[in-house]
Design a protein around this motif. Structure first.
Motif, PDB file in Angstrom:
ATOM      1  N   ASP A 118       0.806  -1.229  -0.007  1.00 19.59           N
ATOM      2  CA  ASP A 118       0.009  -0.066   0.079  1.00 19.59           C
ATOM      3  C   ASP A 118       0.853   1.155  -0.036  1.00 19.59           C
ATOM      4  O   ASP A 118       2.099   0.987   0.323  1.00 19.59           O
ATOM      5  N   ARG A 119       0.431   2.404  -0.277  1.00 15.36           N
ATOM      6  CA  ARG A 119       1.337   3.753  -0.410  1.00 15.36           C
ATOM      7  C   ARG A 119       1.158   4.450   1.035  1.00 15.36           C
ATOM      8  O   ARG A 119       1.958   4.387   1.741  1.00 15.36           O
ATOM      9  N   ASP A 167      -6.567  -2.957   3.141  1.00 13.10           N
ATOM     10  CA  ASP A 167      -5.354  -3.151   2.382  1.00 13.10           C
ATOM     11  C   ASP A 167      -5.266  -4.750   2.167  1.00 13.10           C
ATOM     12  O   ASP A 167      -5.006  -5.227   1.054  1.00 13.10           O
ATOM     13  N   THR A 171      -3.201   1.241  -4.391  1.00  8.85           N
ATOM     14  CA  THR A 171      -3.353   2.246  -3.537  1.00  8.85           C
ATOM     15  C   THR A 171      -4.575   2.859  -3.891  1.00  8.85           C
ATOM     16  O   THR A 171      -5.029   2.957  -5.217  1.00  8.85           O
ATOM     17  N   ASN A 172      -5.513   3.111  -2.761  1.00 13.21           N
ATOM     18  CA  ASN A 172      -6.842   3.803  -3.314  1.00 13.21           C
ATOM     19  C   ASN A 172      -6.251   5.236  -3.252  1.00 13.21           C
ATOM     20  O   ASN A 172      -5.662   5.940  -2.425  1.00 13.21           O
ATOM     21  N   LYS A 176     -10.044  -0.929  -2.852  1.00 13.74           N
ATOM     22  CA  LYS A 176      -9.922  -1.747  -1.604  1.00 13.74           C
ATOM     23  C   LYS A 176     -10.929  -1.535  -0.532  1.00 13.74           C
ATOM     24  O   LYS A 176     -11.203  -0.359  -0.342  1.00 13.74           O
ATOM     25  N   GLY A 217       0.268  -3.670   4.159  1.00 15.06           N
ATOM     26  CA  GLY A 217      -0.632  -2.683   4.448  1.00 15.06           C
ATOM     27  C   GLY A 217      -0.843  -2.194   5.829  1.00 15.06           C
ATOM     28  O   GLY A 217      -0.300  -2.438   6.651  1.00 15.06           O
TER      29      GLY A 217
END
Length: 186
Positions: A14-15, A137, A57-58, A108, A132
């Protein structure tokens, strides 16, 4: 055409909250994108150990009109530039620009981004580590058999306290702790 990877050499991150500091007000500019200490070095360490890193990533800020695609690209350019200075790289960034009301399959906790990664690289996600800082995530990856890893940066402490983590979730202090653990076990 993207070269086919072996699933054991892929890691999905995840970011926000994993690589960079998170914000309840969204990361809306390159100036707001601040790496978490040692996160870029962790990615470089994983690269040097032979792993390919993909980000999922969202980014609903796009769908909410908080920033546009040019700004998102500038944020990711900053990520790539700073990571390059550490000797690392990210192979690809997959993102969902939608909001919850769009009811898409790529936001996600839905597994759409993971399916896109699987299709792009021609490999199953089964057993691939997903790292995440939130339940959503991890749920997105676990739906396709990914191995869940929670970092306690970002929203990680809240996720741990929720009691809703997928079974067998490994918990790590931060991305560097994950990298050290993962490299030692392989």
């Amino acid at each position: 055409m993207v070269a086919k990877l072996h699933p054991s050499k892929l890691i999905i991150l995840d970011r926000d909250g994993v690589i960079n500091e998170d914000s309840d007000h969204y990361i809306k500019s390159p100036d707001e994108w601040i790496p978490i200490p040692r996160s870029l070095e962790a990615i470089a360490k994983l690269n040097q150990a032979g792993y390919h890193i993909v980000v999922a990533t969202n980014q609903s800020g796009v769908g909410r009109g908080l920033y546009d695609m040019d700004t998102l690209n500038a944020i990711h350019e900053k990520l790539h530039r700073l990571l390059g200075k550490c000797g690392g790289h990210i192979d690809a960034i997959f993102f969902c620009p939608h909001t919850d009301v769009d009811n898409c399959s790529c936001r996600k906790p839905q597994p759409g981004l993971m399916q896109q990664i699987s299709e792009r690289y021609g490999i199953p996600i089964t057993g691939v580590p997903i790292v995440g800082d939130s339940v959503r995530d991890l749920t997105a990856g676990v739906a396709l058999g990914a191995e869940p890893h929670l970092v306690l940066t970002g929203k990680g402490e809240k996720a741990r306290a929720s009691g809703a983590l997928p079974p067998y979730t490994a918990i790590h202090k931060d991305l560097m702790a994950f990298a050290n653990h993962f490299i030692q076990r392989t």
